[in-house]
Design a protein around this motif. Structure first.
Motif, PDB file in Angstrom:
ATOM      1  N   LEU A   1      41.695 -62.159  24.762  1.00 53.06           N
ATOM      2  CA  LEU A   1      40.756 -62.844  24.757  1.00 53.06           C
ATOM      3  C   LEU A   1      38.910 -62.155  24.538  1.00 53.06           C
ATOM      4  CD1 LEU A   1      41.993 -64.560  28.660  1.00 53.06           C
ATOM      5  CD2 LEU A   1      41.594 -65.400  25.998  1.00 53.06           C
ATOM      6  N   SER A   2      39.949 -61.422  25.174  1.00 53.53           N
ATOM      7  CA  SER A   2      38.263 -60.524  25.074  1.00 53.53           C
ATOM      8  C   SER A   2      37.319 -59.875  23.012  1.00 53.53           C
ATOM      9  CB  SER A   2      38.218 -58.888  25.551  1.00 53.53           C
ATOM     10  OG  SER A   2      38.298 -58.646  26.914  1.00 53.53           O
ATOM     11  N   TYR A   3      38.527 -59.859  22.336  1.00 50.76           N
ATOM     12  CA  TYR A   3      38.958 -59.892  21.199  1.00 50.76           C
ATOM     13  C   TYR A   3      38.329 -61.263  20.636  1.00 50.76           C
ATOM     14  CZ  TYR A   3      39.973 -57.878  17.182  1.00 50.76           C
ATOM     15  OH  TYR A   3      39.774 -56.811  15.787  1.00 50.76           O
ATOM     16  N   VAL A   4      38.738 -62.639  21.070  1.00 49.66           N
ATOM     17  CA  VAL A   4      38.609 -63.749  20.620  1.00 49.66           C
ATOM     18  C   VAL A   4      36.709 -63.721  21.104  1.00 49.66           C
ATOM     19  CG1 VAL A   4      38.974 -65.945  20.742  1.00 49.66           C
ATOM     20  CG2 VAL A   4      40.885 -64.550  20.406  1.00 49.66           C
ATOM     21  N   ARG A   5      36.516 -63.909  22.276  1.00 52.44           N
ATOM     22  CA  ARG A   5      35.655 -63.589  22.663  1.00 52.44           C
ATOM     23  C   ARG A   5      34.182 -62.560  21.711  1.00 52.44           C
ATOM     24  NH1 ARG A   5      36.680 -63.883  27.322  1.00 52.44           N
ATOM     25  NH2 ARG A   5      36.324 -61.974  28.528  1.00 52.44           N
ATOM     26  N   ASP A   6      34.793 -61.915  21.791  1.00 58.80           N
ATOM     27  CA  ASP A   6      33.691 -60.743  21.039  1.00 58.80           C
ATOM     28  C   ASP A   6      33.219 -61.525  19.267  1.00 58.80           C
ATOM     29  OD1 ASP A   6      33.125 -59.395  23.594  1.00 58.80           O
ATOM     30  OD2 ASP A   6      34.502 -57.703  22.273  1.00 58.80           O
ATOM     31  N   SER A   7      35.570 -61.860  18.532  1.00 63.30           N
ATOM     32  CA  SER A   7      34.805 -62.546  17.116  1.00 63.30           C
ATOM     33  C   SER A   7      34.095 -63.441  17.187  1.00 63.30           C
ATOM     34  CB  SER A   7      36.540 -62.470  16.493  1.00 63.30           C
ATOM     35  OG  SER A   7      37.241 -61.424  17.194  1.00 63.30           O
ATOM     36  N   LEU A   8      33.934 -64.739  17.937  1.00 69.06           N
ATOM     37  CA  LEU A   8      33.817 -65.522  18.232  1.00 69.06           C
ATOM     38  C   LEU A   8      31.529 -65.141  17.939  1.00 69.06           C
ATOM     39  CD1 LEU A   8      35.782 -68.131  19.505  1.00 69.06           C
ATOM     40  CD2 LEU A   8      35.106 -68.287  18.066  1.00 69.06           C
ATOM     41  N   THR A   9      31.884 -64.255  19.094  1.00 70.28           N
ATOM     42  CA  THR A   9      30.172 -64.098  19.088  1.00 70.28           C
ATOM     43  C   THR A   9      29.995 -63.735  18.218  1.00 70.28           C
ATOM     44  OG1 THR A   9      30.501 -63.598  21.439  1.00 70.28           O
ATOM     45  CG2 THR A   9      28.486 -62.759  21.024  1.00 70.28           C
ATOM     46  N   ILE A  10      30.043 -62.602  17.362  1.00 74.41           N
ATOM     47  CA  ILE A  10      29.984 -62.157  15.958  1.00 74.41           C
ATOM     48  C   ILE A  10      29.894 -63.086  14.661  1.00 74.41           C
ATOM     49  CG2 ILE A  10      30.580 -60.470  14.308  1.00 74.41           C
ATOM     50  CD1 ILE A  10      29.686 -58.865  16.549  1.00 74.41           C
TER      51      ILE A  10
END
Lengths: 293, 295
Positions: free
Chosen positions: B21-30
């Protein structure tokens, strides 16, 4: 006690020294990025190679019966290389165009926050722009000469070398470099005013490249590109250079008339560049946007 | 006496699902951040929308000059290839080259952009997983990519009229594979470029030399001597351009290109794996040596 702001000195000696200093600064900046600098020296080869290989495959060798029937020039390699030499002198034959031109040099100064610093030096702003341009003029002259010499030595390409051809070709090369300078100043002014290096690519570089006829015949391309090409000053500059060294100008029947047109184009483009530069600088002074980025 | 470091009742260590979930969240933020950054440069969008066509058309005009409109491809280099028209032969890989270049400039170029603006260090210490910097960037690019493809297809259809003969399943499969390969290579290059100060220049040479010359985008690689043809086959784009031509111009099926698919999938997996390994290694190196903030 605070020292007074230095006066803007004048005189040709001071101008030339200032110009050379800015050029030397630009050279130092370019050499700081070793890979980019090496690429600047050889990138014209990378750009011309795919075109040469494509032309070779499509005409199944060096001679092209179709090109001969259309232009009287059988050797497609000579046609392509001469077009590209002109292109290189114009500074639009390089692959890292966005960075390697006056506009790119100005853009770099903008994003690193040093353009304002250069503009408050006790030298004219135009000297700063011309100093940056000077470095690129030297670079593109190097491109044009090495491409011509390399093609001659390695591929034995076959321009018509006569005394008048060489003189006219040299004059055309000088005109191409003058055009390069004018286009560069326009590009730098546009980049400064719009704060966007892509504007220059979009407005000048790519459209000029597509309708220049550097390595294809303008008379057979579709509309509206054909009409745009006939209105493109760069197309006449490329054709005059190639015409001087093949004795077969393609856009205007007479080489003498084409060179007169080229001279007029160089003067008009220079005047347009000066007008755009002055207007953009006044606009930025009025709005106080030089330091904005 | 100081209280012992609190352990009882502390939040549980994040598990595998939390990491994802963190990975997806980080990716979407970037991705969101990337779109904002580039929306500042208004002409960029227009440049990339019409730029590919402006790069494709001169090659078609060159062929018009040397072959002639409506004339079939001929000569020793095209005899065994089975293509009749030159427009599709040029347009298909040149579209791929230009779109690939947008990927490289968008993803690999980000290192340079972030270095210039001094935000690379900030971004890398903010995200939990550094690779999301590239994945998020790729996500943002893929949104734009559909518009670039549509604009380029529209412009080439109006002015140069490519002779498509498409197998839809094979065409979509090859294009998806191409994107995975090109994002993989961009990821790999970006990781390598953490160490190189003028990475963009190196990327330009590598990608354009590989794509425009070695992979034979605008000419058959049979033009090369045998040893160079073997070298060219080491790069996935040589295979991909060939597959795209076969799927979009000769309507070949996935079954006809099984071996080609297997080779390119293997190359793509290797590039992605190498990208992850190299990114970790290069980040450690740049942090250890204090090179991250230098450019």
């Amino acid at each position: 006690m605070i020292a007074p702001t230095p006066e803007l000195r004048s005189g040709p000696g001071h101008e030339i020294r200032s110009l050379l200093r800015v050029t030397s600064n630009q050279l130092n900046q370019s050499m700081r990025y070793t890979n980019k600098f090496r690429l600047e020296l050889i990138d014209h080869v990378f750009i011309v190679l795919p075109v040469i290989l494509t032309a070779w495959a499509f005409s199944d060798g060096r001679d092209s019966a179709r090109l001969e029937s259309l232009t009287g020039l059988p050797d497609q390699l000579t046609f392509v290389i001469l077009g590209f030499v002109a292109f290189s002198a114009l500074g639009i034959g390089n692959m890292i165009m966005q960075d390697s031109h006056v506009a790119g040099g100005v853009w770099y100064e903008m994003i690193t926050g040093t353009i304002e610093r250069m503009f408050v030096l006790p030298i004219r702003r135009v000297t700063v722009i011309l100093g940056i341009a000077n470095y690129y003029l030297l670079l593109f002259t190097f491109h044009a000469i090495t491409l011509f010499a390399g093609a001659w030595l390695l591929f034995g390409f076959d321009p018509e070398i006569t005394m008048s051809g060489v003189l006219l070709g040299t004059y055309a090369l000088v005109c191409l470099l003058a055009l390069n300078l004018s286009i560069g100043i326009m590009g730098a002014a546009l980049t400064l005013a719009t704060k966007d290096a892509q504007t220059y690519l979009l407005v000048i570089h790519r459209p000029a490249a597509i309708v220049s006829g550097a390595y294809f015949l303008i008379e057979i391309i579709p509309q509206p590109f054909k009409s745009l090409a006939y209105a493109n000053p760069i197309a006449y500059a490329v054709d005059a250079f190639r015409g001087a060294l093949t004795d077969k100008p393609l856009l205007i029947d007479s080489l003498a008339v084409e060179f007169a047109v080229l001279t007029g184009i160089v003067i008009a483009t220079g005047a347009a560049a000066a007008a755009i530069y002055i207007r953009m600088m006044r606009k930025m002074d009025r709005e106080g946007t030089i330091g904005m980025f | 006496m100081f209280a012992p470091y609190k352990t009882a009742g502390a939040a549980a260590e994040p598990g595998f699902v939390d990491d994802i979930l963190s990975y997806v969240r980080d990716s979407l933020t970037i991705a969101k951040y990337s779109i904002w950054t580039f929306s500042r440069y208004r002409s960029w969008f227009l440049n990339l929308a019409i730029g590919p066509f402006l790069a494709i058309a001169p090659f078609v005009f060159l062929a018009d000059t040397l072959v002639g409109q409506g004339n079939p491809l001929g000569g020793s280099y095209f005899d065994d290839l089975g293509y009749s028209g030159y427009v599709g032969f040029l347009v298909v890989p040149l579209m791929a080259v230009n779109l690939s270049n947008t990927v490289f400039s968008w993803i690999s170029g980000l290192i340079r952009q972030e270095q210039y603006t001094g935000t690379l260090e900030r971004v890398l210490v903010t995200v939990q997983f550094p690779s999301t910097l590239f994945i998020g960037r790729a996500l943002a690019h893929s949104l734009y990519m559909f518009i670039f493809v549509a604009a380029t297809l529209l412009l080439v259809s109006i002015w140069v009229r490519p002779d498509f003969n498409i197998n839809p399943v094979a065409g979509i499969s090859v294009v998806v594979l191409h994107l995975l390969a090109v994002y993989g290579m961009a990821f790999l290059l970006s990781s390598a470029f953490l160490r190189i100060t003028d990475s963009w220049a190196v990327q330009t040479v590598l990608t354009r030399t590989l794509l425009a010359i070695l992979a034979g985008a605008t000419f058959p690689i049979t033009l090369f001597p045998t040893w160079l043809q073997i070298v060219a086959r080491v790069f996935p784009f040589t295979w991909i351009f060939d597959m795209e031509r076969r799927a979009l111009l000769r309507s070949e099926t996935v079954g006809d290109m099984t071996l080609d698919f297997a080779v390119v999938i293997a190359m793509t997996v290797v590039m992605w794996a190498a990208g992850f390994v190299l990114l970790n290694r290069e980040l450690k190196h740049t942090r250890r040596t204090g090179m991250l903030g230098r450019f």
